[in-house]
Design an enzyme around this catalytic site. Structure first.
Site, short mmCIF file in Angstrom:
data_model
loop_
_atom_site.label_atom_id
_atom_site.label_comp_id
_atom_site.label_asym_id
_atom_site.label_seq_id
_atom_site.Cartn_x
_atom_site.Cartn_y
_atom_site.Cartn_z
N ASP A 295 -2.37 32.57 34.04
CA ASP A 295 -1.11 32.47 34.77
C ASP A 295 -0.91 33.75 35.59
O ASP A 295 -1.66 34.72 35.44
CB ASP A 295 0.03 32.28 33.77
CG ASP A 295 1.32 31.79 34.42
OD1 ASP A 295 1.33 31.54 35.64
OD2 ASP A 295 2.32 31.66 33.69
N ASP B 242 6.21 26.44 38.29
CA ASP B 242 7.52 26.53 37.63
C ASP B 242 8.54 25.57 38.26
O ASP B 242 9.44 25.99 39.00
CB ASP B 242 8.03 27.97 37.70
CG ASP B 242 7.12 28.93 36.96
OD1 ASP B 242 6.38 28.46 36.08
OD2 ASP B 242 7.15 30.14 37.24
#
Length: 939
Positions: free
Chosen positions: A535, A611
């Site tokens: 990430d 997200d």
């Protein structure tokens, strides 16, 4: 002073975290074209005034490549142009300065191998044009003004520089400031640092007449908000326009939270390709997100074509089409009877590098997808557990929490394959370590999962905590492994650990060191059943310009970050994949998930859409975002089920489960501040619906697995837009709330609350029928039908003429289902025919690359159902057998079935016909899937 600096650093980090958790995207953090000097310059080029011309007397031709010089009549700069014929109906157009002051960056790592060339035939050379051929396709290079036209047969499909927007800013020395004029500095510099002085030892270069670059603020140094970008090489942008005659729509250039069909940028900013960490991103926007793939497709009723712009720098893309004509022009054309052929136009602009563009000539959609795959590669066949269901959140609290969640999946009879841990499992955000209070016995925790056939995924991010008691930071500092600032010091930014530095993965020594960190003897608490999530690898830098690295940092090879920004995430995940591959001695298939990506990332990692939020519109956008990725090479895509931010209600979460079950990567994930949302934490209705949805997903895993193997072999996307198989149906060109899974399954998501019916487009021009996968109700193709729905499921259909393999004994995980029997769902077409494929191997190792697999073609032809080997040299001793065959639209009046196999001989089988849904069931053939067989249907 040290205390004050520490306090200041903490404040910066807290402000950054607060910014990341504030509701809504912080638009002011991110540039528009007007804030980017090179984008402004390229966009101001006037059409029809190109200064470039070819010099025919410089032409040379050898086997696969034509070489010729290109001249800029305004600046006097010479360029070298190469046009190469590649296999699979491809051309490569390459342009660079003939004698650049410094080397210009050329992208590494994106292409799988050196592209295979073929014979380029020089057909004609005149003073006005040069014609070459690659098989049935040809290219015509026009001398003055310069442009290149590409043809499929005699049909023009792509023109380059047709509008004259090409721009290639030559490298030059920085001119001295005029006595009465200050140094050029970009506007918006109220908080900027003082610009650095030009290097005294900068080499001289020939000075050419200006191309206008010096007139733009920001050509040699640029500020945005409080950040200063020193540009020691000055302006070096490259740009080209592309026209696609006959095209109705454009697609590709992910990643954007926008419609699948690209929108016109005539009145807006261009689409931007620049990997960025955009929290709470908004939909229907052209803003950059986490990844960038500069591949563009144009599709019309007659042909599909595309271009791959092989450039890793910041890139902007303008899209216009004939549909942009204003109402008056359209009215005049209608009155005059003029029918204007549709056309899509694109203008691609990059900050640095060279022009290196691959021309994808199709002519069909599947052809063009395969052509791109031939360049950048395909995903390695994933281990089957990764196609199951993944349970994640930021963060599961401790070992007991992990064990309890996994136990509850068994308690509530819900299949699940993978538990995930976010950053809180580490010792103070130090990767390759464990929090000894919360996770004191990681090996025992992993063993508890693997004993039930499950895996663990843990997160590893690229930011390295600058702490003197952290072995990785000390090693990187001592050995010079960090990315450097312009003054040669280790770059320091801020991310989750606080003060952080970043490994320079472009350095082979760094990649070798990093790979060793994953060895089980070094990363204690892990086994081969622990896989990795990368990430924040755009890379995300909380206090950096646009929440990322400054462009004037320096990487291995003396390349600036501006040259390689969009491939940092690719090289990082490549290193992770190679590390996991080495960890098992090359025996086991790794699983890696990445947020940042570029062309070629599919060879190393799956991708998720980042997200997102627990909102209906974010559920809606998950299909077009993953469709864009799939046709751009990355089939292994999914969106966080339920949304990462905010709290979904039961209906939204139910619908998200149902939609997510038909995307390749299927994971629930949530922000640390959200409520727990495991299926049993809501109500019985959600629990039952989630259970049914996950069990449905697991029943189709044989079909998913076969599609991924076929993707690896031939490059076909796993999920597809409708027009991929129905290219002439204009109504389907903008549909992106429906997807095809392979060519047999049609899915329509539901992304609105409280609906009782939805409209579904059924393709097939009235010649194809589609059947509801549960009721087998028929819907005729090429029409929109209203389909009744309940909260229990979304509309899913199987096409007639197809055979889909399933496993109907659903267990806790894929490992438990490995040897279970298969069911075949056969839907006969009007002529009593159907076919499908089935791929079988051990589901976890690389033994399939040594011939240890089965690839079967299963066909129904009237009253005969057969299973034959598509690849006779491949063998695999599967324990699975055939449990059941359901035939929709069977031959009439079948009384029995007879199995013929070498191992079992001739065996009478039980059949049962259901007149309510017109399904004939052949029960318990029990023949092994590893042998060829025939089932005769006898009236």
């Amino acid at each position: 002073m040290a205390f004050l600096l520490a306090r200041l650093g903490t404040a910066v980090l807290l402000l950054a975290i607060m910014a990341q958790t504030t509701s809504g995207v912080q638009r002011e953090n991110f540039k528009k074209c007007e804030n980017s000097s090179f984008c402004r310059r390229c966009r101001k080029v006037e059409p029809g005034k190109t200064p470039y011309e070819l010099l025919p007397d410089t032409l040379s031709h050898k086997e696969s490549t034509l070489h010729i010089e290109l001249y800029n009549k305004v600046t006097g700069v010479y360029y070298r142009l190469e046009l190469t014929a590649l296999k699979n109906d491809l051309f490569r157009l390459y342009i660079n300065e003939k004698s650049p002051l410094h080397p210009r960056y050329e992208v590494e790592y994106a292409l799988k191998d050196h592209p295979q060339t073929t014979v380029l035939q020089l057909v004609e050379k005149t003073s006005t044009h040069i014609t070459v051929k690659n098989g049935k396709n040809k290219a015509i290079l026009h001398v003055n003004p310069f442009k290149v036209d590409f043809y499929v047969g005699n049909q023009l499909v792509i023109s380059t520089n047709d509008r004259g927007f090409m721009r290639f800013e030559h490298l030059r020395t920085k001119p001295p400031a005029k006595p009465d004029q200050p140094q050029q500095v970009e506007e918006n510099a109220e908080n900027a640092e003082k610009p650095a002085e030009p290097a005294a030892d900068q080499p001289d270069a020939p000075q050419f007449p200006g191309d206008g670059a010096e007139d733009d603020p920001g050509a040699w140094e640029e500020n945005y908000k409080s950040h200063h970008d020193e540009k020691p090489l000055g302006p070096e942008a490259v740009a080209m326009d592309f026209s696609f005659p006959g095209a109705e729509q454009a697609y590709g250039i992910p990643e954007h939270a926008d419609s699948f069909a690209l929108k016109s940028t005539k009145q807006t900013d261009p689409y931007r390709l620049y990997n960025l960490d955009v929290f709470e991103y908004e939909i229907n926007e052209k803003m950059s997100l986490y990844g960038a793939i500069p591949v563009l497709y144009a599709h019309g009723k007659e042909t599909t074509s595309g271009i791959y712009w092989n450039n890793a720098a910041e890139t902007w893309v303008d899209i216009t089409s004939s549909a942009d004509n204003d109402f008056v022009k359209s009215l005049v054309n209608m009155v005059s009877g003029t029918v204007k052929k549709p056309q899509v136009d694109a203008h691609i602009m990059s900050e640095s590098g060279v022009i290196d563009v691959f021309i994808l000539l199709g002519p069909t959609p599947m052809d063009v997808f395969k052509q791109f795959a031939s360049l950048t590669g395909t995903a390695n066949l994933p281990p089957i557990f990764s196609l199951g269901y993944h349970q994640s959140r930021w963060n599961y609290n401790d070992e007991e929490d992990v064990n309890q969640v996994a136990t509850n999946f068994d308690k509530y009879d819900i299949p699940m394959d993978v538990m995930w841990l976010d950053i809180e499992y580490t010792d103070g955000k130090r990767y390759f370590t464990w929090d000894k209070l919360k996770f004191p016995h990681p090996l025992e925790m992993v063993k508890n999962l693997t004993e039930k056939g499950r895996k663990l995924v843990v997160i590893i991010d690229p930011h390295i905590k600058r702490a003197s008691d952290y072995f990785l930071h000390n090693d990187a500092t001592d050995n010079g492994y960090y990315v450097k600032s312009r003054d040669g010091k280790d770059y320091e930014g801020w991310c989750w650990p606080g003060s952080s530095s970043y490994l320079d993965f472009f350095d082979p020594k760094v990649r070798e060191y990093y790979s060793g960190l994953y060895d089980i003897s070094k990363f204690e608490g892990t086994t081969n059943d622990v896989h990795i999530w990368n990430d924040m690898n755009e890379p995300s830098v909380f206090n950096g310009p646009e929440i990322t690295m400054p462009k004037d940092l320096v990487h291995y090879g003396n390349w600036e970050h501006r040259d390689v920004h969009n491939i940092y995430g690719l090289v990082y995940t490549m290193s992770t994949y190679e590390a996991l591959f080495k960890r098992s001695g090359g025996a086991l298939r790794p699983f890696v998930l990445t947020r940042a990506f570029f062309a070629g990332s599919q060879r190393f990692a799956a991708v998720w859409t980042g997200d997102n939020m627990a909102e209906w519109e974010h559920l809606r956008i998950s299909y077009p975002m993953c469709l864009s990725l799939a046709i751009s090479g990355i089939s292994f895509c999914g969106a966080d089920v339920g949304g990462f931010f905010k709290n979904p209600d039961a209906e939204l979460l139910t619908r998200w489960y149902q939609a997510g079950a038909w995307l390749p990567f299927f994971r629930q994930h949530a922000h640390i501040d959200t409520k727990r949302r495991e299926p049993w934490t809501y109500n019985d209705d959600l629990l039952n619906n989630a259970r049914d949805t996950l069990r449905l997903r697991y029943s189709y895993l044989p079909y998913w697995y076969t599609l991924f193997r076929e993707h690896e072999v031939n490059g076909t996307p796993v999920i597809r837009p409708i027009w991929a198989h129905y290219p002439t149906e204009i109504s389907a060109f903008t549909i992106d709330d429906q997807i095809l899974v392979g060519d047999a399954i049609l899915v329509r998501s539901i992304y609105q609350p409280a609906v009782s019916e939805v409209s579904v487009y059924f393709p097939g021009e009235g010649k194809v029928a589609w059947y509801d996968i549960e009721t087998y109700k028929m819907y005729l193709g090429k029409q929109i039908d209203s389909v009744s729905v309940t909260i229990h499921r979304i509309p899913v259909f199987q096409r007639e003429g197809t055979i889909v393999p399933r496993k109907m004994r659903i267990r806790r995980s894929t490992v438990a289902m490995r040897n279970d029997p298969y069911t075949l769902v056969v839907i006969a077409d009007g002529e009593g025919r159907a076919q499908g494929n089935l791929y079988i191997d051990d589901e976890s190792s690389f033994e399939y690359r040594h011939g240890k697999y089965l690839y079967l073609r299963i066909k129904l032809d009237g009253k005969k159902l057969t299973s034959t080997f598509l690849e006779n040299l491949a063998t695999y001793d599967t324990k699975s057998s055939l449990e059941r065959v359901d035939i929709v639209n069977p031959p009439k009046d079948i009384k029995k079935a007879v199995l013929h196999s070498k191992a079992m001989g001739n065996v009478d089988l039980e059949t049962k016909y259901n007149p309510h849904n017109n399904v004939l069931t052949v029960r318990k053939p029990t023949v092994k899937m590893g042998e060829e067989w025939i089932i005769d249907l006898i009236a």
